[in-house]
Write a protein that holds these residues in place. Structure first.
Motif, PDB file in Angstrom:
ATOM      1  N   GLY A   1       0.776  -1.231   0.000  1.00  0.00           N
ATOM      2  CA  GLY A   1       0.000   0.000   0.000  1.00  0.00           C
ATOM      3  C   GLY A   1       0.805   1.278   0.000  1.00  0.00           C
ATOM      4  O   GLY A   1       0.229   2.370   0.071  1.00  0.00           O
ATOM      5  N   SER A   2       2.141   1.180  -0.108  1.00  0.00           N
ATOM      6  CA  SER A   2       2.959   2.393   0.006  1.00  0.00           C
ATOM      7  C   SER A   2       3.292   3.040  -1.338  1.00  0.00           C
ATOM      8  O   SER A   2       3.799   4.164  -1.367  1.00  0.00           O
ATOM      9  N   PHE A   3       3.039   2.339  -2.452  1.00  0.00           N
ATOM     10  CA  PHE A   3       3.455   2.869  -3.751  1.00  0.00           C
ATOM     11  C   PHE A   3       2.601   4.056  -4.166  1.00  0.00           C
ATOM     12  O   PHE A   3       1.369   3.996  -4.162  1.00  0.00           O
ATOM     13  N   VAL A   4       3.278   5.146  -4.513  1.00  0.00           N
ATOM     14  CA  VAL A   4       2.629   6.338  -5.060  1.00  0.00           C
ATOM     15  C   VAL A   4       3.150   6.511  -6.482  1.00  0.00           C
ATOM     16  O   VAL A   4       4.338   6.789  -6.684  1.00  0.00           O
ATOM     17  N   GLU A   5       2.288   6.341  -7.463  1.00  0.00           N
ATOM     18  CA  GLU A   5       2.720   6.397  -8.851  1.00  0.00           C
ATOM     19  C   GLU A   5       2.767   7.824  -9.358  1.00  0.00           C
ATOM     20  O   GLU A   5       1.930   8.651  -9.010  1.00  0.00           O
ATOM     21  N   THR A   6       3.766   8.100 -10.187  1.00  0.00           N
ATOM     22  CA  THR A   6       3.866   9.400 -10.847  1.00  0.00           C
ATOM     23  C   THR A   6       3.736   9.217 -12.352  1.00  0.00           C
ATOM     24  O   THR A   6       4.135   8.189 -12.903  1.00  0.00           O
ATOM     25  N   ASP A   7       3.160  10.185 -13.019  1.00  0.00           N
ATOM     26  CA  ASP A   7       3.011  10.186 -14.483  1.00  0.00           C
ATOM     27  C   ASP A   7       2.319   8.934 -14.995  1.00  0.00           C
ATOM     28  O   ASP A   7       2.670   8.394 -16.058  1.00  0.00           O
ATOM     29  N   ALA A   8       1.322   8.475 -14.262  1.00  0.00           N
ATOM     30  CA  ALA A   8       0.593   7.274 -14.683  1.00  0.00           C
ATOM     31  C   ALA A   8      -0.147   7.489 -15.995  1.00  0.00           C
ATOM     32  O   ALA A   8      -0.372   6.535 -16.753  1.00  0.00           O
ATOM     33  N   LEU A   9      -0.517   8.735 -16.289  1.00  0.00           N
ATOM     34  CA  LEU A   9      -1.328   9.014 -17.472  1.00  0.00           C
ATOM     35  C   LEU A   9      -0.506   9.561 -18.635  1.00  0.00           C
ATOM     36  O   LEU A   9      -1.067  10.062 -19.618  1.00  0.00           O
ATOM     37  N   ALA A  10       0.816   9.465 -18.523  1.00  0.00           N
ATOM     38  CA  ALA A  10       1.670   9.946 -19.615  1.00  0.00           C
ATOM     39  C   ALA A  10       1.481   9.100 -20.868  1.00  0.00           C
ATOM     40  O   ALA A  10       1.308   7.884 -20.799  1.00  0.00           O
ATOM     41  N   ARG A  11       1.505   9.756 -22.032  1.00  0.00           N
ATOM     42  CA  ARG A  11       1.382   9.066 -23.324  1.00  0.00           C
ATOM     43  C   ARG A  11       2.366   9.699 -24.305  1.00  0.00           C
ATOM     44  O   ARG A  11       2.665  10.890 -24.225  1.00  0.00           O
ATOM     45  N   HIS A  12       2.839   8.899 -25.243  1.00  0.00           N
ATOM     46  CA  HIS A  12       3.779   9.440 -26.230  1.00  0.00           C
ATOM     47  C   HIS A  12       3.074  10.426 -27.157  1.00  0.00           C
ATOM     48  O   HIS A  12       1.844  10.444 -27.265  1.00  0.00           O
ATOM     49  N   ARG A  13       3.866  11.253 -27.844  1.00  0.00           N
ATOM     50  CA  ARG A  13       3.330  12.303 -28.708  1.00  0.00           C
ATOM     51  C   ARG A  13       3.659  12.061 -30.178  1.00  0.00           C
ATOM     52  O   ARG A  13       3.581  12.973 -31.006  1.00  0.00           O
ATOM     53  N   VAL A  14       4.030  10.842 -30.544  1.00  0.00           N
ATOM     54  CA  VAL A  14       4.509  10.543 -31.888  1.00  0.00           C
ATOM     55  C   VAL A  14       3.345  10.180 -32.805  1.00  0.00           C
ATOM     56  O   VAL A  14       2.464   9.396 -32.427  1.00  0.00           O
ATOM     57  N   GLU A  15       3.362  10.748 -34.000  1.00  0.00           N
ATOM     58  CA  GLU A  15       2.332  10.439 -34.992  1.00  0.00           C
ATOM     59  C   GLU A  15       2.872   9.621 -36.156  1.00  0.00           C
ATOM     60  O   GLU A  15       2.113   8.944 -36.854  1.00  0.00           O
ATOM     61  N   ALA A  16       4.179   9.684 -36.407  1.00  0.00           N
ATOM     62  CA  ALA A  16       4.777   8.966 -37.540  1.00  0.00           C
ATOM     63  C   ALA A  16       4.645   7.458 -37.357  1.00  0.00           C
ATOM     64  O   ALA A  16       4.500   6.954 -36.246  1.00  0.00           O
ATOM     65  N   TYR A  17       4.706   6.733 -38.474  1.00  0.00           N
ATOM     66  CA  TYR A  17       4.649   5.272 -38.506  1.00  0.00           C
ATOM     67  C   TYR A  17       3.406   4.731 -37.795  1.00  0.00           C
ATOM     68  O   TYR A  17       3.446   3.693 -37.135  1.00  0.00           O
ATOM     69  N   LYS A  18       2.316   5.478 -37.913  1.00  0.00           N
ATOM     70  CA  LYS A  18       1.010   5.088 -37.364  1.00  0.00           C
ATOM     71  C   LYS A  18       1.031   4.937 -35.839  1.00  0.00           C
ATOM     72  O   LYS A  18       0.184   4.258 -35.256  1.00  0.00           O
ATOM     73  N   MET A  19       1.987   5.614 -35.193  1.00  0.00           N
ATOM     74  CA  MET A  19       2.080   5.517 -33.738  1.00  0.00           C
ATOM     75  C   MET A  19       0.892   6.179 -33.051  1.00  0.00           C
ATOM     76  O   MET A  19       0.561   5.847 -31.905  1.00  0.00           O
ATOM     77  N   ASP A  20       0.250   7.124 -33.737  1.00  0.00           N
ATOM     78  CA  ASP A  20      -0.892   7.810 -33.125  1.00  0.00           C
ATOM     79  C   ASP A  20      -2.079   6.871 -32.902  1.00  0.00           C
ATOM     80  O   ASP A  20      -3.010   7.204 -32.168  1.00  0.00           O
ATOM     81  N   ARG A  21      -2.039   5.696 -33.516  1.00  0.00           N
ATOM     82  CA  ARG A  21      -3.127   4.742 -33.329  1.00  0.00           C
ATOM     83  C   ARG A  21      -3.006   3.964 -32.013  1.00  0.00           C
ATOM     84  O   ARG A  21      -3.981   3.354 -31.561  1.00  0.00           O
TER      85      ARG A  21
END
Length: 504
Positions: free
Chosen positions: A56-76
């Motif tokens: 119960g001690s874990f505090v997560e940071t940046d759990a909702l971070a997502r990449h910003r890349v659109e090339a090579y269909k990464m945006d999908r």
């Protein structure tokens, strides 16, 4: 945890809270539908964190971070966490920062946002003065992001370098760690590796193309390679659970940072080994130095790099509850002779102890370096210099116990008074001299037995102040403990300079 709903009403407070819960649920199982069933003994990236930290001690940071890349269909495909879990929590009530690479998202490959999360964690750890633990399981760079991934890895290397010596860094190699991702691991102070995991700088396909012979990740950098040959894996474990247990133990020996005292352990019952009888009458006969370590410490010696350069033992222990670093030559391996690999192993460990305020206790029984062409070509001279450099530079308390042989170069580089040892004790069985009797007698053209009677003992060195006291072996724990108590008050004001230039 609320149930996930398809379309919460974002015009209401309840709907917005539900939306947050939905997003966090996704972050906790971002790629569950794509992940392979874990093999026996394996864990997900998140499960590794939860197993390591206090419940119960874990505090997560940046759990909702997502990449910003659109090339090579990464945006999908833009999964939450972006492939690495970061945060902080407790181990036995002591705060640590932690990241865990997730092979179920892009094979754990490093991208820009992924690296940004880790950089923020390094910054947080160094600002707050807590250890940083990295659980590595990464295929390397994220090819879709190109040269930016190499740039971000360079920033990670710089962050790890700047953290070095400020806070302890512990690496756990839990899966395949390849190419760029592998370069950060050796900067850790202690590395634990799971059986079946691997770490290699070269791509297996490229190695096969260049050599003309197919290879595997295990052949390039499996546990056998890094435990016995390179020495990078200081601790190995049969599975992830055992590896996490080892990390917990290691954290227990180390202070939170370079300004903090190490945590006190419990003064356990010591070994019943009779040290007065441990040295054989025949000085060519081996014995186990681990028995001496067990008798002098609290019996909790945690050895590092056991499979690498076994002629030198290194590891953590407690003496009356005080954490210390142990360095010892092993008479049952190569008769205690030093090697280039053994000297470097000891030097690296001494620098780790010195960085984090762990006093160093050395046990010496060595006739010198292995005399061979192979050792000279392996860099025996540079290894000897590195060991001497590390000890001479140490600012923590240093205690040396000479149990039997301390001859020539071995005497010089293994915690001698001339290198700056604070206290040097010798047993009556000690042989402190420039060389053994036959060698010295041949050089001086004198009788070997007569030379031995006069010079091969601890008293010539003691008369010159090179030994502080000759002690009965059975009193070693008492003298070491009292020495450690005294050296808690040691203060050193080093000369101001950028840094020295240790032979690497």
């Amino acid at each position: 945890m609320g149930e996930k709903t398809a379309k919460p009403d974002l015009k209401t407070t309840a709907g917005r809270i539900q939306d947050l819960r939905n997003r966090l649920d996704e972050a906790r199982t971002p790629a569950a539908e794509h992940a392979e069933a874990p093999t026996e003994g394996a864990m997900t990236a998140r499960a590794r964190v939860e197993k390591l930290l206090d419940e119960g001690s874990f505090v997560e940071t940046d759990a909702l971070a997502r990449h910003r890349v659109e090339a090579y269909k990464m945006d999908r495909t833009k999964p939450a966490t972006d492939g690495v879990i970061t945060g902080y929590g407790l181990i036995d009530g002591r705060r640590v920062c932690i990241f865990s690479q997730d092979p179920d998202i892009f094979d754990g490959a490093i991208g820009e946002v992924y690296a940004e999360k880790m950089l923020k964690l390094y910054d947080l750890a160094t600002k707050t003065g807590v250890p940083i633990i990295g659980i590595y399981d990464s295929a390397g760079p994220r090819w879709q992001e190109g040269i930016v991934t190499a740039h971000m890895q360079a920033k990670l290397l710089r962050a790890a370098t700047q953290a070095s010596g400020l806070v302890p860094q512990i690496a756990l190699i839990a899966g395949e760690v390849a190419t760029l991702a592998a370069t950060t691991v050796p900067l850790a102070d202690v590395t634990v590796m799971v059986e079946g995991a691997s770490l290699h700088l070269a791509d297996t396909d490229i190695v096969g193309q260049v050599s003309g012979t197919p290879t595997t990740a295990e052949a390039l950098g499996g546990v056998g390679v890094h435990s016995a040959e390179t020495g990078l894996a200081q601790v190995t474990a049969a599975d992830t659970a055992d590896a996490l247990d080892a990390v917990q133990r290691i954290v227990g020996y180390l202070p939170l940072n370079n300004q903090a005292a190490s945590p006190l352990g419990t003064d356990a019952a010591t070994s019943e080994t009779d040290l007065d009888a441990i040295i054989p009458d025949d000085d060519a006969q081996p014995y186990e130095v681990a028995d001496i370590i067990a008798a002098v410490t609290d019996g909790d010696f945690f050895e590092l790099s056991a499979a690498h350069a076994g002629n030198v033992l290194t590891g953590f222990a407690h003496v009356n509850g005080r954490a210390v670093g142990i360095v010892a030559t092993q008479p049952s391996a190569l008769a205690g002779c030093l090697t280039a690999a053994g000297a470097r192993k000891a030097a690296r460990f001494i620098r780790t102890c010195d960085a984090f305020n762990l006093p160093i206790v050395q046990f010496v029984d060595s006739p010198g370096f292995v005399p061979s062409e192979d050792e000279e070509r392996a860099g025996a001279a540079a290894g000897a210099a590195a060991l001497a450099y590390a000890f001479a530079e140490a600012q923590v308390g240093t205690i040396t116990v000479i149990t039997r042989k301390a001859l020539g170069t071995a005497y010089t580089v293994l915690g001698s008074k001339g290198l700056g040892a604070d206290l040097v004790f010798a047993w009556p069985t000690a042989q402190i001299a420039l060389a053994d009797a036959p060698t010295a007698a041949a050089r001086l053209d004198v009788d070997a037995e007569a030379y031995a009677a006069e010079n091969i003992n601890p008293y010539v060195a003691t008369e010159r102040g090179l030994v502080d006291a000759v002690i009965p072996p059975s009193e070693t724990r008492h003298h070491v403990l009292e020495g450690l108590r005294l050296l808690e008050r040691k203060v050193v004001y080093p000369v101001q300079k950028k840094h020295g230039n240790i032979p690497l």
